[in-house]
Every structure is written in C-alpha cells, then in structure tokens.
Write an enzyme that holds these catalytic residues in place. Sequence first.
Site, PDB file in Angstrom:
ATOM      1  N   GLY A 204      -8.005  -0.954  -3.476  1.00 49.55           N
ATOM      2  CA  GLY A 204      -6.585  -0.894  -3.157  1.00 49.55           C
ATOM      3  C   GLY A 204      -6.335  -1.170  -1.702  1.00 49.55           C
ATOM      4  O   GLY A 204      -7.263  -1.215  -0.906  1.00 49.55           O
ATOM      5  N   PRO A 205      -5.061  -1.362  -1.371  1.00 45.99           N
ATOM      6  CA  PRO A 205      -4.719  -1.667   0.019  1.00 45.99           C
ATOM      7  C   PRO A 205      -5.093  -0.509   0.940  1.00 45.99           C
ATOM      8  O   PRO A 205      -5.282   0.612   0.464  1.00 45.99           O
ATOM      9  CB  PRO A 205      -3.195  -1.843  -0.019  1.00 45.99           C
ATOM     10  N   GLY A 207      -5.017   2.603   3.432  1.00 47.88           N
ATOM     11  CA  GLY A 207      -4.114   3.737   3.620  1.00 47.88           C
ATOM     12  C   GLY A 207      -3.511   4.292   2.358  1.00 47.88           C
ATOM     13  O   GLY A 207      -2.546   5.028   2.391  1.00 47.88           O
ATOM     14  N   THR A 208      -4.089   3.948   1.197  1.00 50.18           N
ATOM     15  CA  THR A 208      -3.516   4.460  -0.044  1.00 50.18           C
ATOM     16  C   THR A 208      -4.231   5.716  -0.525  1.00 50.18           C
ATOM     17  O   THR A 208      -3.938   6.214  -1.598  1.00 50.18           O
ATOM     18  CB  THR A 208      -3.565   3.406  -1.153  1.00 50.18           C
ATOM     19  N   LYS A 210      -7.846   6.226  -0.606  1.00 53.67           N
ATOM     20  CA  LYS A 210      -9.142   6.057  -1.270  1.00 53.67           C
ATOM     21  C   LYS A 210     -10.157   7.064  -0.735  1.00 53.67           C
ATOM     22  O   LYS A 210     -10.860   7.714  -1.502  1.00 53.67           O
ATOM     23  CB  LYS A 210      -9.653   4.624  -1.072  1.00 53.67           C
ATOM     24  N   THR A 211     -10.195   7.183   0.587  1.00 49.94           N
ATOM     25  CA  THR A 211     -11.119   8.141   1.188  1.00 49.94           C
ATOM     26  C   THR A 211     -10.779   9.553   0.737  1.00 49.94           C
ATOM     27  O   THR A 211     -11.651  10.346   0.380  1.00 49.94           O
ATOM     28  CB  THR A 211     -11.031   8.056   2.717  1.00 49.94           C
ATOM     29  N   GLU A 426      11.809 -10.224 -11.917  1.00 46.42           N
ATOM     30  CA  GLU A 426      10.811  -9.597 -12.788  1.00 46.42           C
ATOM     31  C   GLU A 426      11.377  -9.283 -14.167  1.00 46.42           C
ATOM     32  O   GLU A 426      10.708  -9.477 -15.179  1.00 46.42           O
ATOM     33  CB  GLU A 426      10.250  -8.325 -12.144  1.00 46.42           C
ATOM     34  N   HIS A 429      11.295 -12.371 -16.281  1.00 47.42           N
ATOM     35  CA  HIS A 429      10.006 -12.585 -16.953  1.00 47.42           C
ATOM     36  C   HIS A 429       9.903 -11.714 -18.206  1.00 47.42           C
ATOM     37  O   HIS A 429       9.568 -12.177 -19.290  1.00 47.42           O
ATOM     38  CB  HIS A 429       8.847 -12.178 -16.027  1.00 47.42           C
ATOM     39  N   ASP A 502       4.666 -18.773 -10.070  1.00 42.93           N
ATOM     40  CA  ASP A 502       5.036 -19.051 -11.466  1.00 42.93           C
ATOM     41  C   ASP A 502       4.973 -20.547 -11.743  1.00 42.93           C
ATOM     42  O   ASP A 502       4.497 -20.983 -12.782  1.00 42.93           O
ATOM     43  CB  ASP A 502       6.484 -18.592 -11.739  1.00 42.93           C
TER      44      ASP A 502
END
Length: 619
Positions: A204-205, A207-208, A210-211, A426, A429, A502
């Site tokens: 993931g990006p 600062g989300t 993970k740590t 969105e 779609h 697209d």
Amino acid sequence: MKEVKTPRKPLLYYYAIVLLCLMLFNSLVMPWFNQRKIQLVDYGTFITMTQNQEVGLVELQENQILFTDKEQTKVYKTGRMEDPELVERLTDSGAQFYPEIVEEMSPLTSLLLYWILPILVFVGIGQFLTKRMMNKAGGNGMMFGMGKSNAKIYVSSSEGIRFDDVAGEDEAKESLTEIVDYLHNPKIYQEIGASMPKGVLLVGPPGTGKTMLAKAVAGEAGVPFFSISGSEFVEMFVGMGASKVRDLFRQAKEKAPCIVFIDEIDAIGKKRDGQIGGNDEREQTLNQLLTEMDGFEGNNGVIILAATNRPESLDPALTRPGRFDRRVPVELPDLKGREEILKVHAKKIKVAEDVNFHQIARMASGASGAELANIVNEAALRAVRNHRPFATQGDLEESIEVVIAGYQKKNAILTDQEKWTVAYHEIGHALVAAKQSHSAPVQKITIIPRTSGALGYTMQVEEGNKYLMTKEELENKIATYTGGRAAEEVRFGTSSTGASNDIEQATKLARAMITRYGMSQDFDMVAMETTTNQYLGGDSSLTCSMETQTEIDRQVVTLVKEQHAKAIQILMENREKLDELSHYLYEKETITGDEFMQILNGDGKQEQNNDHKGAGEQV
Ligand code: ADP
C-alpha cells in the site's frame, strides 16, 4: 558465523599517544608547576641567610640546594657549588639539613609501575570502550557490527500496539487475525497439518499504517517483534547483506514464535534484471533471504511480514508460493476510515467538544493515516500558538490546508468539481456494466485517489473462474470502459482527461477482437497478429498488409464508437439513477456492490462473488 578479529592497531596507536601525553605532562609540566612556587636566589644570599640564622630546613640535592626561611613559609633554591664548609656553616646556623633521599626501587617494581601497569590500564579502558561501541552498533563480536543485523526488538510480549490502535483498515486486520490466532494456538494448526504462510506482504501507499499493523500483529499475539528496513541490508561490501540476513534469521529462530518485519522490502527484493555487472550485493542478499525462507518450516513460529509500496517491482521469486505468498492490501483510508483515524489520534491531544470529525475527514479526502496523524498534531500546535487550551474545529480545518498543501502534488486532492466528475465517471462505468446482461457484477466503487494516478475505480469481479469470453461479453466490456466518459458527457456535456486509461483499454480490446480473436465479419478467422515472447511481456506484431492494417484501424474505431453510443444510451435511459448513485458515491466516497445494487434496484439483491483475489479490474 565466522568472526572477524577486532582490528587492534589503530586502538594501540591511540593508547600510545595518550601515554606519551601523560608522560610529557608528568616530566615537564608538573615540575614547572611546582617550581613556580620556589624562589631562585644566588649562592651569596644563601650564605648570608645561613649566617643570619634565617634558614629553617635545608635539602642538599646533587645539583641544587632547596631551603626555607625560619618560619618555613617560603621555599628558595640555589645552585650547588664546591663548598667544603657548607656542613659546618649549616650546623652553626641551627638549620635542620639533610641530603636528598633517593628512594631506590627494585628494577622489577619500576618496570611494573612505569610500564606494565599503565599499559594494562589503557588496554582495559580500550577494551571497555570497544565493547560499548560494538554494543551500540548492535553486534557483539565484530567491529561496528558489520554483517550483523540491526534488527531491533521493539515490542515485548505484553505492551505495544494493538489492532485497536490501527483505525480503519478492517480488511487488512481481518487477514492478519489468522496469523495472530496461529501464534496463540499453534497446536490446532499443527494437528491438522496446516502451515502458516511464511511471509505476508503488506502492500500500500506510504503512511497507511503497514508498520503499525505489523507491530499490532506482534502486540496482539504477545510475541517479540523484530524490525529492520530493507535498505539496511544493502551494505557496501558484497556478502555483508547476506550475512545480515543470516544473522537476523538466527536471532529470530532463537526467539520463535516471533514476527520479523522487513520494511521497504523492494530495496532488496527488486527484480533481478540479469544484466552483466548488476548489483551483486543486492542479489546475494535477496538470494540469502529466499534461502532462509525456504529453509524453515511453515510451522516453526517465525512469521515474516514485509511492507512495500512498489509491489510491481518485486522479484517474482519473492512472491512465489512458500515465500511472500499472501498479499494484504493496505489502502488509503476511505471517509469512515479517515474519521476513525482522526478520532484515534485526537485522543492524544485536547480537542474542543464540538469538533465534527466527519466534516474534517470529508475535507481531507485522499489523505493517508500518517497525514491525518500529522493534521491532528498540527492542529494541536496551532492551538498552542494561539494560546488556546485545546484544538478547535477551526484549528483542524486550517491544519488540513497546511498539511495538504505539502502533499498536493504527490497525492491528488480533488477539487469539488473534480470530485463530482470522478463520481459521475465511476458510476457511469458501474451503471453501464450493471445494465448489460453479460457483465461481471460490481464489487466496489471508490473515488479515493490512488497513488497510481487513478482518481477512482470500479471493481468488477467475475463469478467463478472465467477462461473464455464471448463476443457479446467483450463488446459489453468495451461499452463499460466507455461508460465513464459517457457519464461525463451525459451529465456535464463535456469530456475530461480522466478517461485516458479507459480509452487505452477499450482500444486494446477492440483491436484484439479483430486481429486475434477473429470476431469481425470481414476478416473471419484469419490471424493478423502473432505473439512472441509469451512469458516476457508478450510482444505482438502484425502480419498483414498495409491496406489490411488501415482496414483494421477503421473497424476498431467503428467498434468502439458503437459501444460508446450504446453506453450513452444506457445512461440517458437511466439518468435518474445516474444522478442518485453519483450523489451517493460523492457523499460516501466508497460504496460496495450491494449498496450500488440496492439503490439501482431497490431490492439489494446481487449475486456476488466475494473472492477478493478475483480478477479485480481498474477501469
Ligand atoms: P507505513 O508503514 O504504511 O508507511 P506507518 O505504519 O509507519 O505507515 O504509519 C505512520 C504513522 O501514521 C503511524 O505511526 C500512525 O501515527 C499513523 N497512521 C497511519 N495509519 C494509521 C491508521 N490506520 N490508524 C492510526 N494511525 C495511523
């Protein structure tokens, strides 16, 4: 591990310098210091003073005479001269006098005192310092711990971060719960013969969280937590990184069950490019990591969590079964997640009671967990600056701008108009997909910008495995791709740049239908394209004449145009739903397929395949 001898030479060198300084001090500076208090007089004065009986103590040295006055308050000295009457004169003066007593030391004592003792003292101090230095560097045998892993044990069993501290990210937490459970009850798993995945990749990006999640797994399971960053393995010398990996795993096995967390694994796990003169050191380190992971059994209790924000750059060998075969996406938080994260961090500071976190979360669309934490902290700082005892709504709102201005370029923070456009896009779609018979059901729609550059996406998941697609299904897919742009046209009467991906996808598909799948009337089943290098990207080349190529291009355009028109028609027919759904998405930012179908049909029934590993698609 083979130990390298501590390099002694430089240290001895320093001892020698210190020793020399001390000796110089002793023989030059100290006497000078002492003698400053002694007054030098000529021999005549000495004789006069003795005759006048003004002399108290006299020490007769080999080259000089030291003496005091009667009260012994002042010390004088004078040079020693040939003087046969000296003793007589001194006796007469009533002074106390004695020759210098030179204490004779045995040669052994002097050797001990002047040489061996200082050396021992210095070696001792040196050893002590070296040891301290090495302990600091994390090793215990080598200078500066080279080749030793710098992994730190962060969390002891009882304290530390728990899942509750990580707000939002429910899906990631759910995937990791199994690991916690395994660490709690390994027996249940072992009895059945199930082995845990050896490695879990948190993707993931930045600062989300993970740590945080990795720490929380250790915290929940109450096991030690080793943490090291991939870049720490990359050493200057070939082989050092590999030996660090070995050392890390040796330590981990001793402490099992435990969690080993490797942050930024892409630093060592990058694809090996196979070029001559590639990065040998990194490859060796990676190979060692792979060997270690293969080497231990799935149920010996060492679980490796690794984090990366560039999963596509990882070497496929790392993601093979038996290594990091489980992948847990840790995405940017949605509105609800952002609100929760804000609340978690707001607990650490004093905030006004009337703060509306929902509103703040809405304003900080696209912010990561770390950025939200930063926003809260910035608000607290603002409150202090303005001499307020707590942070107010205004502080929080202001700090969003401070923080966001810093990352606007990095993460797309949409303006209101852009957000509306993306919402309509969105829903376009999704609506086109849902209104056609052969489309995969919508799983999730989101307008949270991705770091990949996508401003939103609609995920469709096929029911079951799908190996074959019919012509109608492919056409519907093209229509779905064009649905985003179609919605913008229907609602705003204009088009934006948001459809570039697209367009690419739709064109690719249309072209393949004609050149590879034999789905056009005119060309029937004639192959016009061959594919080479199927495993290395699949380059294809056209095998037809120039005229045919022109014809292909024309047919591709016609095909896409038809589907685009179809999409526009579908959306016009469902204009009310388009508006309603777009508003809903604008408000919620992420909606599930169920919510989507509920609004669309009112009955909320949609056959869903909840397999997250399904062919998620970014359109
Ligand atoms: P990553 O490893 O994904 O780069 P971190 O786990 O280091 O991110 O997160 C950095 C900081 O951001 C954390 O220390 C925490 O304060 C904050 N943070 C990030 N995500 C969350 C979350 N989901 N809940 C609470 N705080 C978070």
